[in-house]
Design a protein around this motif. Structure first.
Motif, PDB file in Angstrom:
ATOM      1  N   SER A  99      -1.276   2.008   5.366  1.00 51.47           N
ATOM      2  CA  SER A  99      -1.243   1.667   3.945  1.00 51.47           C
ATOM      3  C   SER A  99      -1.561   0.195   3.731  1.00 51.47           C
ATOM      4  CB  SER A  99       0.128   1.998   3.347  1.00 51.47           C
ATOM      5  OG  SER A  99       1.148   1.303   4.037  1.00 51.47           O
ATOM      6  N   GLN A 100      -2.031  -0.128   2.529  1.00 57.23           N
ATOM      7  CA  GLN A 100      -2.337  -1.497   2.127  1.00 57.23           C
ATOM      8  C   GLN A 100      -1.697  -1.767   0.772  1.00 57.23           C
ATOM      9  OE1 GLN A 100      -6.531  -2.570   2.500  1.00 57.23           O
ATOM     10  NE2 GLN A 100      -6.876  -0.750   3.751  1.00 57.23           N
ATOM     11  N   GLU A 101      -1.403  -3.034   0.510  1.00 56.17           N
ATOM     12  CA  GLU A 101      -0.772  -3.416  -0.749  1.00 56.17           C
ATOM     13  C   GLU A 101      -1.818  -3.888  -1.751  1.00 56.17           C
ATOM     14  OE1 GLU A 101       2.196  -6.323   0.147  1.00 56.17           O
ATOM     15  OE2 GLU A 101       3.757  -4.808   0.467  1.00 56.17           O
ATOM     16  N   LEU A 102      -1.644  -3.445  -2.991  1.00 53.77           N
ATOM     17  CA  LEU A 102      -2.511  -3.854  -4.089  1.00 53.77           C
ATOM     18  C   LEU A 102      -1.644  -4.525  -5.150  1.00 53.77           C
ATOM     19  CD1 LEU A 102      -5.230  -3.822  -5.640  1.00 53.77           C
ATOM     20  CD2 LEU A 102      -4.554  -1.577  -6.543  1.00 53.77           C
ATOM     21  N   TYR A 103      -1.884  -5.815  -5.392  1.00 51.04           N
ATOM     22  CA  TYR A 103      -1.124  -6.569  -6.383  1.00 51.04           C
ATOM     23  C   TYR A 103      -1.806  -6.440  -7.743  1.00 51.04           C
ATOM     24  CZ  TYR A 103       1.881  -8.919  -2.971  1.00 51.04           C
ATOM     25  OH  TYR A 103       2.816  -9.190  -2.008  1.00 51.04           O
ATOM     26  N   VAL A 104      -1.054  -5.965  -8.721  1.00 51.64           N
ATOM     27  CA  VAL A 104      -1.544  -5.883 -10.094  1.00 51.64           C
ATOM     28  C   VAL A 104      -0.906  -7.040 -10.860  1.00 51.64           C
ATOM     29  CG1 VAL A 104      -1.785  -4.449 -12.140  1.00 51.64           C
ATOM     30  CG2 VAL A 104      -1.701  -3.381  -9.881  1.00 51.64           C
ATOM     31  N   HIS A 105      -1.667  -8.111 -11.048  1.00 50.69           N
ATOM     32  CA  HIS A 105      -1.151  -9.320 -11.686  1.00 50.69           C
ATOM     33  C   HIS A 105      -0.944  -9.115 -13.182  1.00 50.69           C
ATOM     34  CE1 HIS A 105      -2.837 -12.148  -8.322  1.00 50.69           C
ATOM     35  NE2 HIS A 105      -1.761 -11.476  -7.958  1.00 50.69           N
TER      36      HIS A 105
ATOM     37  N   ARG B  10       0.210  -1.113 -15.513  1.00 48.72           N
ATOM     38  CA  ARG B  10       1.360  -2.002 -15.572  1.00 48.72           C
ATOM     39  C   ARG B  10       1.358  -2.934 -14.384  1.00 48.72           C
ATOM     40  NH1 ARG B  10       4.863  -0.456 -19.482  1.00 48.72           N
ATOM     41  NH2 ARG B  10       6.417  -1.932 -18.722  1.00 48.72           N
ATOM     42  N   ARG B  11       2.045  -4.033 -14.549  1.00 51.31           N
ATOM     43  CA  ARG B  11       2.224  -5.008 -13.472  1.00 51.31           C
ATOM     44  C   ARG B  11       3.046  -4.368 -12.350  1.00 51.31           C
ATOM     45  NH1 ARG B  11       6.626  -8.407 -12.758  1.00 51.31           N
ATOM     46  NH2 ARG B  11       7.475  -7.442 -14.645  1.00 51.31           N
ATOM     47  N   ALA B  12       2.539  -4.435 -11.121  1.00 50.97           N
ATOM     48  CA  ALA B  12       3.234  -3.780 -10.010  1.00 50.97           C
ATOM     49  C   ALA B  12       2.570  -4.168  -8.696  1.00 50.97           C
ATOM     50  CB  ALA B  12       3.225  -2.261 -10.168  1.00 50.97           C
ATOM     51  N   VAL B  13       3.242  -3.819  -7.609  1.00 47.11           N
ATOM     52  CA  VAL B  13       2.654  -3.895  -6.277  1.00 47.11           C
ATOM     53  C   VAL B  13       2.504  -2.452  -5.797  1.00 47.11           C
ATOM     54  CG1 VAL B  13       2.888  -4.747  -3.921  1.00 47.11           C
ATOM     55  CG2 VAL B  13       3.745  -6.116  -5.819  1.00 47.11           C
ATOM     56  N   LEU B  14       1.268  -1.957  -5.816  1.00 50.38           N
ATOM     57  CA  LEU B  14       0.995  -0.567  -5.451  1.00 50.38           C
ATOM     58  C   LEU B  14       0.685  -0.481  -3.956  1.00 50.38           C
ATOM     59  CD1 LEU B  14      -1.288   0.543  -8.418  1.00 50.38           C
ATOM     60  CD2 LEU B  14       1.156   0.969  -8.128  1.00 50.38           C
ATOM     61  N   VAL B  15       1.219   0.541  -3.325  1.00 51.38           N
ATOM     62  CA  VAL B  15       0.931   0.811  -1.915  1.00 51.38           C
ATOM     63  C   VAL B  15      -0.162   1.875  -1.868  1.00 51.38           C
ATOM     64  CG1 VAL B  15       1.851   1.600   0.281  1.00 51.38           C
ATOM     65  CG2 VAL B  15       3.281   0.228  -1.248  1.00 51.38           C
ATOM     66  N   VAL B  16      -1.332   1.496  -1.376  1.00 52.70           N
ATOM     67  CA  VAL B  16      -2.472   2.402  -1.261  1.00 52.70           C
ATOM     68  C   VAL B  16      -2.544   2.889   0.184  1.00 52.70           C
ATOM     69  CG1 VAL B  16      -4.951   2.688  -1.563  1.00 52.70           C
ATOM     70  CG2 VAL B  16      -3.677   1.164  -3.076  1.00 52.70           C
TER      71      VAL B  16
ATOM     72  N   ALA C  93      -2.432   8.510  -0.552  1.00 52.97           N
ATOM     73  CA  ALA C  93      -1.279   8.155  -1.375  1.00 52.97           C
ATOM     74  C   ALA C  93      -1.553   6.843  -2.106  1.00 52.97           C
ATOM     75  CB  ALA C  93      -0.030   8.020  -0.508  1.00 52.97           C
ATOM     76  N   VAL C  94      -1.336   6.841  -3.422  1.00 59.25           N
ATOM     77  CA  VAL C  94      -1.496   5.644  -4.252  1.00 59.25           C
ATOM     78  C   VAL C  94      -0.227   5.498  -5.079  1.00 59.25           C
ATOM     79  CG1 VAL C  94      -2.873   4.473  -5.994  1.00 59.25           C
ATOM     80  CG2 VAL C  94      -3.990   6.004  -4.371  1.00 59.25           C
ATOM     81  N   GLY C  95       0.666   4.616  -4.613  1.00 57.93           N
ATOM     82  CA  GLY C  95       1.945   4.487  -5.273  1.00 57.93           C
ATOM     83  C   GLY C  95       2.724   5.784  -5.141  1.00 57.93           C
TER      84      GLY C  95
END
Length: 469
Positions: free
Chosen positions: A239-245, A210-216, A181-183
């Motif tokens: 799951s891990q969090e991916l910050y899209v700055h 887009r700017r977001a915090v995605l849950v991988v 699961a990715v987002g």
């Protein structure tokens, strides 16, 4: 960072834990029975008053345990449901339940009323269910590692990661499908037949538009039949969090000239005591004798004293208007966030004092990464506020600020900008960056407030260069 995942509930470790819990419950029941026997013996021997009081005190314990018996029973029933029944029921998909319901109805009516056609239909529906059950039967033990190359990326760059699936057992594991699961999306890939201690690795890339915090994650192994009547999945990796700055641009020296200082940003106020020498002037009664310039005094024949400029270190305030009503679109708001983040990043690089904030949040400035994390989670507000509150917050948070940069949307009016600027302290350099999608850079003024229209992030250095003139 590698994430070693815990094994699911059908592994040897989980079975050992269940056995230990079962043994603990048996010990508790044995202790309760021993306590009950002890109380019966005390009651039959006619103990003394103190003993009776002790017995009465102890007697409260069985009553309490008796009161707790229904609760414990419900807990055990809930545990049986979650561990035994629900996993079995959850295997059947909605389509499978529909087929099962029709098959049961056909079997019931066909057998009661002896209708051969219904029995044939029931048999035709039962066979796919049996075949589907064969697909999902059996246990699979995997060791799964989910590894992201980085947990922070910038909009427009790909985040790369890998999933490694290992067979930790000594038996062969049949092929299966892995879901990641990715987002809101789900990526799928096939795991081939794995021999003992064999591994399979899959690389994946996460697009960051887009700017977001995605849950991988999480990573699940899936086994189902071709007709999707039954589906069995086991979660292996957390799951891990991916910050899209937000995307930022670097401001050159010409663009950031209004921030630049060596000993501080000089003001026009003159002082008799500071570190920035300005000029010499005639002595007046009350001047400090330590500031007398004796060489000039000896040459001119009259007392001359040093005069200094008051200095202060640059303190930049970046105020971001995040009210949804002030922006025409999501892209316009993203432009405003990127502009505010770019100015804050440049200020931090130049080691100036910085106070970035929005209507509902104060961005942290401990490190560059933490600040960008706060800009990543920033969202538009649906509440209605007056823009002058943004200026008031700037004055309250940094009363000694040297520059206030207000980043606003295209729906902000000149009256609102003037109202916000009037809340700022006197002598502060006030600039409003008005973000309008695909507009040309232009500069205007509202009283003492410089207003710059920005239509593209790459034009931000040019826009600030016009302010510096």
């Amino acid at each position: 960072m590698n994430v070693e995942t815990p094994l699911p509930s059908n592994t040897a470790d989980a079975k050992a834990a269940r056995r230990a819990a079962k043994a603990a419950r048996k010990r508790e029941r044995a202790d309760a029975r021993a306590l009950a026997r002890r109380q019966k013996r005390l009651a039959s021997t006619g103990a003394a008053a103190s003993g009776e009081r002790a017995t009465g005190a102890d007697a409260t314990q069985p009553s309490a345990s008796a009161a707790q018996k229904p609760v414990s029973l419900r807990e055990r029933m809930a545990e049986v449901w979650m561990r035994r029944i629900h996993p079995v029921i959850d295997v059947i998909s909605p389509i499978g339940w529909a087929v099962l319901g029709v098959a049961l109805a056909c079997w019931t009516l066909g057998l009661i009323f002896k209708i051969t056609e219904l029995n044939v239909i029931a048999l035709a529906l039962t066979l796919p269910l049996v075949i589907a059950a064969l697909f999902v039967l059996g246990r699979t033990s995997y060791k799964v590692t989910l590894d992201l190359q980085t947990h922070r990326v910038v909009v427009g760059t790909r985040a790369v990661g890998r999933v490694e699936v290992t067979n930790p057992t000594q038996r062969v594991i049949l092929p299966s499908r892995i879901e990641l699961a990715v987002g809101a999306a789900t990526a799928q890939f096939m795991v081939p037949r794995l021999a003992a201690e064999q591994s399979h690795e899959e690389l994946f890339a996460v697009p960051t538009r887009r700017r977001a915090v995605l849950v991988v994650g999480p990573v699940r192994s899936v086994r189902d039949d071709p007709l999707s009547l039954m589906r069995r999945q086991v979660t292996w990796a957390k799951s891990q969090e991916l910050y899209v700055h937000p995307r930022t641009v670097r401001l050159d020296e010409a663009a950031s000239g209004y921030l630049r200082d060596l000993e501080g940003t000089p003001s026009s106020d003159l002082s008799s005591s500071d570190i920035a020498f300005h000029a010499l002037r005639d002595y007046t009664p009350g001047d400090d004798r330590r500031h007398v310039h004796w060489r000039t005094t000896a040459r001119t024949g009259k007392l001359m004293v040093r005069q200094f400029e008051e200095t202060r270190r640059s303190h930049v305030v970046v105020a971001l208007d995040n009210l949804a009503d002030h922006y025409a679109s999501e892209d316009e708001f993203e432009l405003a966030v990127s502009a505010a983040a770019s100015i804050s990043a440049q200020t931090m690089r130049e080691e100036k004092e910085l106070t970035p904030f929005s209507f509902d949040a104060l961005q942290r400035t401990n490190t560059f990464r933490v600040m960008m994390d706060d800009y990543t989670v920033l969202e538009q507000l649906q509440e209605r506020y007056s823009l002058h509150e943004l200026g008031q917050q700037a004055a309250d948070l940094a009363p000694n600020a040297s520059a206030v940069m207000m980043v606003v949307g295209s729906h902000t009016t000149a009256r609102e900008l003037n109202s916000a600027a009037n809340q700022l302290p006197l002598g502060v350099l006030a600039v409003a960056i008005r973000c309008v999608d695909k507009a040309e850079v232009r500069r205007s003024a509202i009283g003492g407030l410089d207003v710059v229209t920005l239509g593209d992030l790459d034009a931000l250095p040019k826009a600030l260069r016009a302010v510096g003139r």
